[in-house]
Design a protein around this motif. Structure first.
Motif, mmCIF file in Angstrom:
data_model
loop_
_atom_site.group_PDB
_atom_site.id
_atom_site.type_symbol
_atom_site.label_atom_id
_atom_site.label_comp_id
_atom_site.label_asym_id
_atom_site.label_seq_id
_atom_site.Cartn_x
_atom_site.Cartn_y
_atom_site.Cartn_z
ATOM 1 N N ALA A 24 -12.824 7.220 0.437
ATOM 2 C CA ALA A 24 -14.136 6.017 0.476
ATOM 3 C C ALA A 24 -12.983 5.248 -0.550
ATOM 4 O O ALA A 24 -13.618 4.149 -0.703
ATOM 5 N N GLY A 25 -12.332 5.549 -0.896
ATOM 6 C CA GLY A 25 -11.426 4.926 -2.011
ATOM 7 C C GLY A 25 -10.661 3.645 -1.228
ATOM 8 O O GLY A 25 -10.082 2.448 -1.711
ATOM 9 N N LEU A 26 -9.711 4.891 0.286
ATOM 10 C CA LEU A 26 -9.506 3.747 0.893
ATOM 11 C C LEU A 26 -9.836 2.594 1.096
ATOM 12 O O LEU A 26 -9.360 1.392 1.308
ATOM 13 N N GLY A 27 -11.123 2.467 1.556
ATOM 14 C CA GLY A 27 -11.957 1.875 1.513
ATOM 15 C C GLY A 27 -12.433 0.689 1.034
ATOM 16 O O GLY A 27 -12.610 -0.932 1.265
ATOM 17 N N GLY A 28 -11.976 0.827 -0.039
ATOM 18 C CA GLY A 28 -12.301 -0.346 -0.944
ATOM 19 C C GLY A 28 -10.905 -0.826 -1.296
ATOM 20 O O GLY A 28 -10.870 -2.354 -2.010
ATOM 21 N N ALA A 81 5.673 -12.029 -2.627
ATOM 22 C CA ALA A 81 5.672 -11.224 -3.937
ATOM 23 C C ALA A 81 4.699 -10.145 -3.409
ATOM 24 O O ALA A 81 4.236 -9.196 -3.845
ATOM 25 N N ALA A 82 3.626 -11.128 -3.091
ATOM 26 C CA ALA A 82 2.160 -10.569 -3.482
ATOM 27 C C ALA A 82 2.238 -9.344 -2.134
ATOM 28 O O ALA A 82 1.640 -8.476 -1.803
ATOM 29 N N GLN A 83 2.460 -10.150 -0.880
ATOM 30 C CA GLN A 83 2.657 -8.832 0.383
ATOM 31 C C GLN A 83 3.077 -7.795 -0.205
ATOM 32 O O GLN A 83 2.831 -7.142 1.183
ATOM 33 N N THR A 84 4.431 -7.792 -1.122
ATOM 34 C CA THR A 84 4.942 -6.515 -1.234
ATOM 35 C C THR A 84 4.115 -6.066 -2.105
ATOM 36 O O THR A 84 4.459 -4.771 -1.851
ATOM 37 N N ALA A 85 3.219 -6.773 -3.043
ATOM 38 C CA ALA A 85 2.673 -5.298 -3.816
ATOM 39 C C ALA A 85 1.632 -5.177 -3.402
ATOM 40 O O ALA A 85 1.237 -4.137 -3.261
ATOM 41 N N ALA A 91 0.716 1.987 0.483
ATOM 42 C CA ALA A 91 1.747 3.033 0.304
ATOM 43 C C ALA A 91 1.439 4.037 -1.019
ATOM 44 O O ALA A 91 1.063 4.815 -0.663
ATOM 45 N N GLN A 92 1.141 3.456 -1.616
ATOM 46 C CA GLN A 92 0.608 4.498 -2.986
ATOM 47 C C GLN A 92 -0.642 4.905 -2.501
ATOM 48 O O GLN A 92 -1.138 6.563 -2.782
ATOM 49 N N GLN A 93 -1.893 4.187 -2.535
ATOM 50 C CA GLN A 93 -3.424 5.167 -1.852
ATOM 51 C C GLN A 93 -3.066 6.027 -0.659
ATOM 52 O O GLN A 93 -3.435 6.896 -1.019
ATOM 53 N N VAL A 94 -1.780 5.736 0.526
ATOM 54 C CA VAL A 94 -1.943 6.986 1.422
ATOM 55 C C VAL A 94 -1.299 7.918 0.451
ATOM 56 O O VAL A 94 -1.535 9.189 1.321
ATOM 57 N N GLU A 99 -1.806 13.790 -0.527
ATOM 58 C CA GLU A 99 -0.623 14.455 -1.666
ATOM 59 C C GLU A 99 -1.429 16.342 -0.860
ATOM 60 O O GLU A 99 -2.306 16.346 -1.521
ATOM 61 N N GLY A 100 -0.500 16.707 -1.228
ATOM 62 C CA GLY A 100 -0.955 18.329 -0.709
ATOM 63 C C GLY A 100 -1.112 18.461 0.086
ATOM 64 O O GLY A 100 -1.325 19.806 0.489
#
Length: 142
Positions: A24-28, A81-85, A91-94, A99-100
């Motif tokens: 659900a968070g990825l949808g955000g 820089a914006a696209q890299t961010a 990547a962090q959300q994925v 995780e686990g």
């Protein structure tokens, strides 16, 4: 067999609930916007969740009619820089989403392998899966 690690189905169930929340968070992510800067923040670019430029701010102090290439480079740098961010946030959300999962999958594989390699320990299950003894005298006795 009590010393061997076992797969925790309760942990898997809880992890699946957690993953539903993460999904659900990825949808955000669709509503997110990332910002990139160049020339010490004098050039600022914003991109949407698709990486499309939504805003560009250029401080007038960087405008030099004799050096248009510098402004062009600064704009490209800020957008990149914006696209890299944005890519890093995705990547962090994925990573948070998955995780686990590999350790849970490994635990399930280990548990299944242990079950295939081990004799049944439940006497009722052992009796239900063990063929009855052959009649005395064998098949010829009939």
């Amino acid at each position: 067999m009590a010393d061997s690690p076992s797969f925790d189905i309760a942990a898997l169930t809880q992890r699946m609930r957690d993953l539903q929340g993460n999904l659900a968070g990825l949808g955000g992510l669709k509503d997110s916007e990332m910002t990139g800067h160049a020339r010490g923040g004098l050039v600022t670019a914003k991109v949407d969740s698709d990486g499309m430029l939504t805003s560009l701010r250029v401080d007038p102090s960087v405008l030099d009619p004799d050096d248009p290439q510098s402004l062009e480079d600064s704009v490209v740098t800020a957008v990149a820089a914006a696209q890299t961010a944005l890519r890093e946030m995705r990547a962090q959300q994925v990573d948070a989403f998955t995780e686990g999962m590999l350790s849970l999958a490994d635990g399930l594989r280990t548990e299944n392998q242990q079950r295939r390699d081990s004799p049944l320990t439940d006497p009722l299950l052992a009796r239900a899966t063990t063929p009855p003894p052959a009649p005395e005298g064998g098949p010829a006795a009939r």
